[in-house]
Design a protein around this motif. Structure first.
Motif, short mmCIF file in Angstrom:
data_model
loop_
_atom_site.label_atom_id
_atom_site.label_comp_id
_atom_site.label_asym_id
_atom_site.label_seq_id
_atom_site.Cartn_x
_atom_site.Cartn_y
_atom_site.Cartn_z
N ASP A 125 -33.14 -42.75 24.03
CA ASP A 125 -32.48 -42.16 25.19
C ASP A 125 -30.96 -42.17 24.99
O ASP A 125 -30.42 -42.97 24.21
N ASN A 126 -30.29 -41.29 25.69
CA ASN A 126 -28.82 -41.26 25.73
C ASN A 126 -28.18 -41.07 24.36
O ASN A 126 -27.07 -41.51 24.11
N GLY A 127 -28.93 -40.43 23.44
CA GLY A 127 -28.35 -40.07 22.16
C GLY A 127 -28.25 -41.19 21.14
O GLY A 127 -27.58 -41.04 20.12
N VAL A 128 -28.92 -42.32 21.37
CA VAL A 128 -28.86 -43.41 20.40
C VAL A 128 -29.72 -43.08 19.19
O VAL A 128 -30.60 -42.22 19.24
N THR A 129 -29.46 -43.77 18.07
CA THR A 129 -30.37 -43.75 16.93
C THR A 129 -31.53 -44.69 17.25
O THR A 129 -31.31 -45.80 17.73
N ALA A 130 -32.74 -44.25 16.98
CA ALA A 130 -33.90 -45.05 17.37
C ALA A 130 -33.99 -46.34 16.56
O ALA A 130 -34.26 -47.42 17.11
N MET A 131 -33.76 -46.26 15.24
CA MET A 131 -33.93 -47.46 14.40
C MET A 131 -33.00 -47.37 13.21
O MET A 131 -32.84 -46.30 12.60
N THR A 132 -32.40 -48.51 12.87
CA THR A 132 -31.66 -48.65 11.62
C THR A 132 -32.25 -49.80 10.82
O THR A 132 -32.73 -50.79 11.39
N VAL A 133 -32.22 -49.64 9.50
CA VAL A 133 -32.69 -50.67 8.59
C VAL A 133 -31.54 -51.06 7.69
O VAL A 133 -30.86 -50.19 7.10
N ALA A 134 -31.27 -52.34 7.57
CA ALA A 134 -30.19 -52.81 6.71
C ALA A 134 -30.52 -52.56 5.24
O ALA A 134 -31.67 -52.29 4.87
N ASP A 135 -29.52 -52.66 4.39
CA ASP A 135 -29.71 -52.44 2.96
C ASP A 135 -30.23 -53.72 2.32
O ASP A 135 -29.53 -54.43 1.58
N VAL A 136 -31.51 -54.02 2.66
CA VAL A 136 -32.14 -55.26 2.20
C VAL A 136 -33.46 -54.91 1.52
O VAL A 136 -33.96 -53.79 1.60
N ASP A 137 -34.03 -55.90 0.86
CA ASP A 137 -35.29 -55.71 0.15
C ASP A 137 -36.47 -55.57 1.11
O ASP A 137 -36.52 -56.19 2.18
N GLY A 138 -37.44 -54.78 0.69
CA GLY A 138 -38.83 -54.90 1.10
C GLY A 138 -39.19 -54.69 2.54
O GLY A 138 -40.21 -55.22 2.99
N VAL A 139 -38.41 -53.93 3.30
CA VAL A 139 -38.82 -53.64 4.68
C VAL A 139 -39.98 -52.64 4.65
O VAL A 139 -39.97 -51.69 3.86
N LYS A 140 -40.97 -52.84 5.51
CA LYS A 140 -42.10 -51.93 5.61
C LYS A 140 -42.16 -51.36 7.03
O LYS A 140 -42.28 -52.11 8.00
N ILE A 141 -42.03 -50.04 7.16
CA ILE A 141 -42.13 -49.35 8.45
C ILE A 141 -43.39 -48.48 8.37
O ILE A 141 -43.51 -47.66 7.45
N ALA A 142 -44.30 -48.61 9.32
CA ALA A 142 -45.59 -47.93 9.18
C ALA A 142 -46.17 -47.55 10.53
O ALA A 142 -46.06 -48.30 11.51
N GLY A 143 -46.80 -46.37 10.57
CA GLY A 143 -47.62 -45.99 11.70
C GLY A 143 -46.86 -45.72 12.98
O GLY A 143 -47.32 -46.07 14.06
N LEU A 144 -45.70 -45.06 12.89
CA LEU A 144 -44.87 -44.81 14.06
C LEU A 144 -44.52 -43.33 14.17
O LEU A 144 -44.36 -42.63 13.16
N LEU A 145 -44.35 -42.87 15.40
CA LEU A 145 -43.84 -41.54 15.70
C LEU A 145 -42.50 -41.69 16.41
O LEU A 145 -42.41 -42.35 17.45
N PHE A 146 -41.45 -41.09 15.83
CA PHE A 146 -40.13 -41.07 16.45
C PHE A 146 -39.93 -39.70 17.08
O PHE A 146 -39.94 -38.68 16.39
N ASP A 147 -39.76 -39.69 18.40
CA ASP A 147 -39.73 -38.46 19.19
C ASP A 147 -38.34 -38.31 19.81
O ASP A 147 -37.91 -39.15 20.61
N ALA A 148 -37.60 -37.26 19.42
CA ALA A 148 -36.22 -37.10 19.86
C ALA A 148 -36.12 -37.01 21.38
O ALA A 148 -36.97 -36.40 22.04
N GLY A 149 -35.09 -37.62 21.94
CA GLY A 149 -34.84 -37.57 23.37
C GLY A 149 -34.08 -36.31 23.77
O GLY A 149 -33.68 -35.49 22.94
N THR A 150 -33.85 -36.18 25.06
CA THR A 150 -33.23 -34.96 25.58
C THR A 150 -31.74 -34.89 25.29
O THR A 150 -31.16 -33.80 25.27
N THR A 151 -31.09 -36.03 25.08
CA THR A 151 -29.69 -36.06 24.65
C THR A 151 -29.65 -36.16 23.13
O THR A 151 -30.36 -36.99 22.54
N ASN A 152 -28.83 -35.35 22.50
CA ASN A 152 -28.84 -35.27 21.04
C ASN A 152 -28.52 -36.62 20.39
O ASN A 152 -27.55 -37.28 20.73
N SER A 153 -29.37 -37.02 19.43
CA SER A 153 -29.10 -38.15 18.55
C SER A 153 -28.59 -37.62 17.23
O SER A 153 -29.12 -36.64 16.69
N SER A 154 -27.56 -38.25 16.68
CA SER A 154 -27.07 -37.80 15.38
C SER A 154 -28.12 -38.04 14.30
O SER A 154 -28.28 -37.23 13.38
#
Length: 732
Positions: A490-519
């Motif tokens: 909401d309100n144009g935020v970025t939904a998720m950020t991941v640091a420049d680190v080892d081995g993060v696993k992101i799985a099984g998600l739908l990111f759906d843009a909000g009505t206010t533009n997110s960069s």
């Protein structure tokens, strides 16, 4: 012809054969990965299910007489298929039948030969009546006979009823792997929220079917609804017709697919759309084995509909009579034939097939067995023998004690076939206590607090609005979504950020843009990331992005990958072409994917309908295995869609500064239905250098509505109303 084995004696109890059995068992145990520590067999009665057939260990005709054939038969939870394990000595057990506990599984005539048949016989202490259970992890075992040192075996891996089981030299195949499932299931399930449905084999088939049908009726045509479901089957055998609708993930809770066997079907149909499967999105079937009624099953889908970590003991159809448009089969075994039918494009990765038939525009096979050789464009098969670097998707399972854990598979390099064929997938099990369980109503602040405290996330089915960015900062964090769990910024935020680190696993998600533009919707690594993660890469599995469709949505770029060595394992990045809030000035979105990191590898990359470049690749050493794209349908005219003096934007842009890149099996299609006179100058734009290489490319003007002038740069093509399909085998 049968004879009662003699009573145990010091000589029989310490025979050479017994020593060989112990040695063989020890070797098998030594070969098992560290996660598969010995687990206790159930103390009560259990069913014993063969991994190759999905059939149950059975006393023929429920008889109890000496000499009764021990066979496999369709599981029915009868006393003839219930067994208990009584310890003898040195870790060996006798396997007793429920209908007469004095009767045990016995090797006929005290034989040590391969293919010696098994029978019931009164227990007399003979070594041929004792079996060493060799733990395979997740409730699966091999059983090694004390007398012969040979394994309990389904001969020739038959899937037929009434096949008498035998002993055979231990070989680690599925024919010798048996899932041991307690008849009485543990009632202590964790609270996974209101939209997770858990079945166990003690439930009646009618109860299970009624619940499945209720979910499917709601979800069959619910393309843009807010309902989400995860349907989970505990280890065991079920008779069920599992029809998978929108926003429904159906999954088994075993460590391997063979831990859960469904007699019937696990399928996706397109009846709701008159057989047209081009809108069968957002669903999944995972970690199940299926004995299909009639010998075949159907998975008629398009984007965002993974068929993953499945074992189908039969044939698989990928269409429903009408068109289907893109799918993903990974880490799966199909014993029979896969028929692509009208499926337009498909990726098969790290799988084993009986055979494949059918083609259309772009069929890609990577690290798979039983698949066609490269013959692009006639037929349009592109085959790469090995997958250079993969990590399979993390998954939830129930261990032998009934506790829920998340299994995180290890990275594999230069791999072929499935990660689980040997029965022991390599990886790490994480207890549920290390996860924050996100349930409907959770806030971004609560989720971030859990991440900051070092917890992983298990995101249960639901739609979650975010008023702040979710920040993943700890190496090896797992964020696992169930049932197409959806994050809306909401309100144009970025939904998720991941640091420049080892081995993060992101799985099984739908990111759906909000009505206010997110960069951006998701950013993996901050700008300027440069650390090497080759030994432990971050990976994204079944991660989907949507701009519009459910409502007006706006996002300049959906996914930015700044970190090096990231693995993309099936992504659909979609600016909606239908649904709500759709239009050239409504669901505005420049670019689907920007890759700035080096040595990034993508398998099954689907990017569609963005208003500028679909994909921009700035990093070196990139690799893409299968790319599917549709250019935006809706430019109102050529002047609205110009890249400087160039007509339109390419679907796949490799930056001029890039010196090394490889891509296999790329398809880009146009359907300029608002103004058919619109033209795209090219589908792929890349520097003309020897180490930037493309293999097997196709462009299509769908129905001749619009033009793609060239395939790569000024080479190949056109695709237009005269020549709909253009192929290019290699570039440069």
């Amino acid at each position: 012809m049968f004879r009662l084995p003699p009573p145990a004696s010091p000589h029989r109890g310490r025979s050479l054969a017994a020593a060989l059995a112990a040695t063989a068992a020890a070797a098998l145990l030594t070969a098992a990965p560290s996660h598969a520590a010995a687990a206790a067999l159930p103390t009560g009665f259990a069913t014993v299910i063969n991994a190759a057939s999905g059939k149950c260990l059975d006393a023929k005709a429920a008889a109890t007489a000496n000499g009764t054939v021990v066979q496999q038969y369709a599981c029915n939870n009868s006393g003839a298929q219930q067994w208990s394990f009584t310890g003898t000595s040195d870790g060996y057990v006798r396997i007793n039948n429920h209908n007469s506990t004095s009767q045990v599984v016995d090797v006929t005539d005290v034989s040590t030969a391969d293919n010696a048949p098994l029978q019931l016989w009164s227990y007399g202490g003979g070594a041929n009546q004792q079996w060493l259970p060799v733990d395979e992890g997740g409730g699966a075992y091999h059983f090694v006979n004390r007398n012969s040192g040979k394994c309990l075996d389904d001969p020739a891996a038959s899937t037929a009823d009434s096949v008498q089981l035998v002993q055979y030299t231990c070989n680690g195949t599925a024919a010798q792997r048996f899932q041991v499932v307690p008849v009485t299931q543990s009632p202590s399930d964790p609270d996974l929220g209101p939209n997770v449905v858990v079945f166990d084999p003690s439930m009646s088939s009618s109860t299970i079917q009624s619940r499945l049908d209720s979910i499917f009726r709601q979800q069959e045509s619910n393309q843009f609804g807010s309902q989400r479901y995860a349907v989970m089957f505990k280890p065991g055998t079920y008779s069920a017709d599992v029809n998978v609708g929108f926003y429904t993930q159906v999954l088994g809770l075993g460590l391997t697919p063979d831990a859960v066997s469904v007699n019937g079907a696990v399928h996706a149909e397109a009846d709701w759309f008159q057989g047209n499967a081009t809108q069968n999105f957002w669903r999944g079937a995972e970690n199940l084995s299926v004995n299909p009624a009639g010998g075949g099953d159907r998975w008629a889908v398009s984007q965002a509909a993974a068929y993953r970590r499945m074992h189908l003991r039969g044939n698989l159809a990928l269409d429903d009579g009408g068109w289907s448009s893109g799918g993903y089969l990974a880490d799966s075994k199909v014993d029979g034939q896969v028929d692509s039918g009208t499926q337009q494009q498909w990726l098969t990765r790290n799988s084993q097939l009986g055979s494949w038939t059918g083609s259309n525009w772009n069929m890609v096979f990577v690290g798979s067995q039983g698949v066609p050789a490269t013959s692009f464009p006639k037929p349009p098969y592109t085959t790469v023998a090995q997958s250079p670097v993969t990590r399979e998707k993390p998954f939830l399972y129930v261990d032998g004690a009934g506790a829920y854990q998340v299994f995180v598979p290890s990275v594999r390099t230069n791999s072929t076939a499935t990660s689980w064929a040997g029965g022991n997938p390599s990886g790490t099990s994480l207890p549920l206590s290390q996860f924050h369980v996100v349930k409907p109503g959770a806030t971004a602040a609560q989720i971030n607090a859990a991440l900051a405290a070092g917890q992983n996330l298990l995101v249960t089915p639901g739609v979650y609005h975010l008023d702040q960015t979710l920040k993943v900062t700890r190496p090896d964090t797992v964020v696992l979504g169930l049932g197409l769990a959806t994050f809306v910024p909401d309100n144009g935020v970025t939904a998720m950020t991941v640091a420049d680190v080892d081995g993060v696993k992101i799985a099984g998600l739908l990111f759906d843009a909000g009505t206010t533009n997110s960069s951006t919707l998701v950013e993996v690594g901050p700008t300027g990331s440069s650390a090497s993660h080759a030994a432990d890469p971050t990976s994204l599995h079944d991660v989907y992005f949507r701009v519009g469709g459910a409502a007006v949505g706006k996002a300049t770029t959906s996914l930015v990958v700044n970190s090096d060595n990231v693995i993309g394992d099936h992504m659909w990045i979609w600016r909606a072409d239908h649904g709500s809030g759709v239009g050239w000035t409504s669901n505005t979105a420049d670019t689907g994917l920007v890759v700035n990191g080096d040595n990034v590898t993508m398998y099954g990359l689907f990017v569609e309908h963005f208003q500028k470049y679909q994909t921009v690749w700035n990093g070196n050493g990139g690799r893409t295995y299968f790319y599917q794209n549709e250019l935006p349908y809706d430019p109102p005219g050529q002047s609205a869609w110009m890249n400087g003096s160039t007509q339109g934007y390419a679907a796949y842009k490799v930056a001029d500064s890039v010196t090394s890149h490889q891509a296999y099996g790329l398809g880009s299609y146009c359907y300029f239905n608002v103004n058919p006179s619109v033209t795209a100058a090219r589908a792929i734009e890349a520097p003309n250098t020897a180490n930037v290489r493309f293999t097997s490319m196709v462009t299509v003007s769908l129905g001749g509505t619009g033009t793609i002038s060239h395939v790569v740069n000024n080479t190949g093509g056109p695709s237009n109303s005269t020549t709909n399909v253009a192929n290019l085998t290699n570039y440069p």
